[in-house]
Design a protein around this motif. Sequence first.
Motif, short mmCIF file in Angstrom:
data_model
loop_
_atom_site.label_atom_id
_atom_site.label_comp_id
_atom_site.label_asym_id
_atom_site.label_seq_id
_atom_site.Cartn_x
_atom_site.Cartn_y
_atom_site.Cartn_z
N GLY A 175 0.80 -1.22 0.00
CA GLY A 175 0.00 0.00 0.00
C GLY A 175 0.83 1.26 0.00
O GLY A 175 0.32 2.33 0.34
N ILE A 176 2.10 1.15 -0.38
CA ILE A 176 2.99 2.30 -0.40
C ILE A 176 3.08 2.84 -1.83
O ILE A 176 3.57 2.16 -2.73
CB ILE A 176 4.40 1.93 0.11
N GLU A 177 2.60 4.06 -2.03
CA GLU A 177 2.55 4.64 -3.36
C GLU A 177 3.61 5.71 -3.57
O GLU A 177 4.18 5.84 -4.64
CB GLU A 177 1.16 5.24 -3.62
N VAL A 178 3.86 6.52 -2.55
CA VAL A 178 4.79 7.64 -2.68
C VAL A 178 5.98 7.41 -1.77
O VAL A 178 5.83 7.18 -0.57
CB VAL A 178 4.11 8.97 -2.31
N VAL A 179 7.18 7.45 -2.35
CA VAL A 179 8.38 7.21 -1.56
C VAL A 179 9.46 8.23 -1.91
O VAL A 179 9.42 8.88 -2.95
CB VAL A 179 8.95 5.79 -1.83
N LYS A 180 10.41 8.35 -0.99
CA LYS A 180 11.64 9.10 -1.24
C LYS A 180 12.78 8.10 -1.25
O LYS A 180 12.91 7.30 -0.32
CB LYS A 180 11.86 10.16 -0.16
N PHE A 181 13.59 8.14 -2.29
CA PHE A 181 14.70 7.22 -2.40
C PHE A 181 15.97 7.84 -1.81
O PHE A 181 16.21 9.05 -1.94
CB PHE A 181 14.94 6.83 -3.86
N VAL A 182 16.79 7.00 -1.19
CA VAL A 182 18.04 7.46 -0.59
C VAL A 182 19.14 6.47 -0.99
O VAL A 182 18.97 5.26 -0.82
CB VAL A 182 17.95 7.54 0.94
N LEU A 183 20.23 7.00 -1.50
CA LEU A 183 21.36 6.15 -1.89
C LEU A 183 21.92 5.41 -0.68
O LEU A 183 22.15 6.00 0.38
CB LEU A 183 22.45 7.01 -2.53
N ASP A 184 22.14 4.12 -0.83
CA ASP A 184 22.60 3.26 0.27
C ASP A 184 23.85 3.81 0.94
O ASP A 184 23.92 3.92 2.17
CB ASP A 184 22.86 1.85 -0.29
#
Length: 466
Positions: A175-184
């Motif tokens: 149910g997760i539609e909007v995310v912020k990505f972060v470089l590992d």
Amino acid sequence: MNNTFLAIDIGSSVVTAVIAKHDLENNINILGTGIQKSNGVNKGIIINIEEASKAIKDAVSVAKRSTTELIDTTVVSISGSYSKSIRSSGSVNVPNGLITETEINQVMQMALYNATIVPEYEVVHVVPLFFKVDDSVEVDNPLNMNGSRLEVSVYIVTAKRTALTNIKSALKTSGIEVVKFVLDSYSSALAVLDEQQKKFGAIVINLGSTTTEFVYFKGNSIIFNGFIPVGSNHITNDLSVMLHTPPTAAEKIKLEYGSLIRNYSPNNELGVTKVKIPRIGDEESVSEVALDYIQTIIHARVEEVLVLVKNKLKKSGLLDNTGSGIVITGGMSYLDGIKKLTERIFEGIPISVSNPKNIKNGFMSFDEANMATIVGLLFYALGTNRSYQLDSSKKLIKPIKKDRISEPKISLSNSSPERPILNENSNNSMNKEHIQIKDNGAILTPLIKDKKKGVSKFWSKVSEWF
């Protein structure tokens, strides 16, 4: 202001989900955690969406059992395996003579606009290297400064669109539609570096299960990042192939006898020089293997990884300007002797092995080296360790004002996570006088050493399956 956030580390060995909330004093309160074996992910890339989706959904579901809070923001780690980084710059006029967040956003967007982004890639981070006001000296934060012109130099991290789309698809089942990505690697740097290391600049090397990610971090900025598709699981594969033993037995050998410096000559402190191991295809029969031969195999693989990292850093031109040195973290950092080997390879550069800053709570322990990425995600979401920058949605995010920062709230911990692949327990177990490993018939029996086995043709063997 968003208060409750979900952090998800999609690793190649486990998926970790943590729900946390920060209060008005910016304390991190852990509300729920979940860890599941990571299926469908290899070397940081989703290779089976169905399996990866289930692992993520299970981890998130476990984390949600402990809280009824609604999640405002989701941050997800991404691997450097499908990332590209470039530099850019931009400048804008300051009409009113006073620099506000409007001008900071405008100049960051201009730097992004001026960059040449490869069409099949999407922006993940736009991090300022420095600002300039009216051609003055470099400044970290131009907010409320007076000037007529604002300039910025930025480091832009992009990631392959298809890889990000696959992660989004895997997240939809939860149910997760909007995310912020972060470089590992960026996340790992936030977790393990202290203020002095950030000030003078440091290289963080995260030695994971199937990947090695590294970043040069200075101030609040990424200066350089890189990726090697090799990790501690490759040591297991090496042992399995070279010793003709099943992977399960090879993993036990690595955990019990994994060392880069231990003396396995006759009359050593362990009193053990050989072990019996099962053979592939016929686990009823066993063969004898010298421990110094096992050590040679492990040493060769770890040395290879570190040399590859060194060569990439040397090519970047940053190796001779490391400031406060190199920090090693990740599950493989528990390998006995890793610091000494790294010191030998990176001659003259200070080397330290570090765990992430601990956030004590009632769910799990975060002060483990394999928790660096998830802890960094929590700090990123809280905002205490970042500068003005554009996130993966190209929106300006702000640092928390320093006068409002306080230490994470501490409470007693009543449980601990699974130990990393190479851990302190395994190191301690190596010091026992009698060493036994029992599981599924893969029994390793110490023997008296008869004769040292050679390692001829080792590299030719490695080249066949690396």
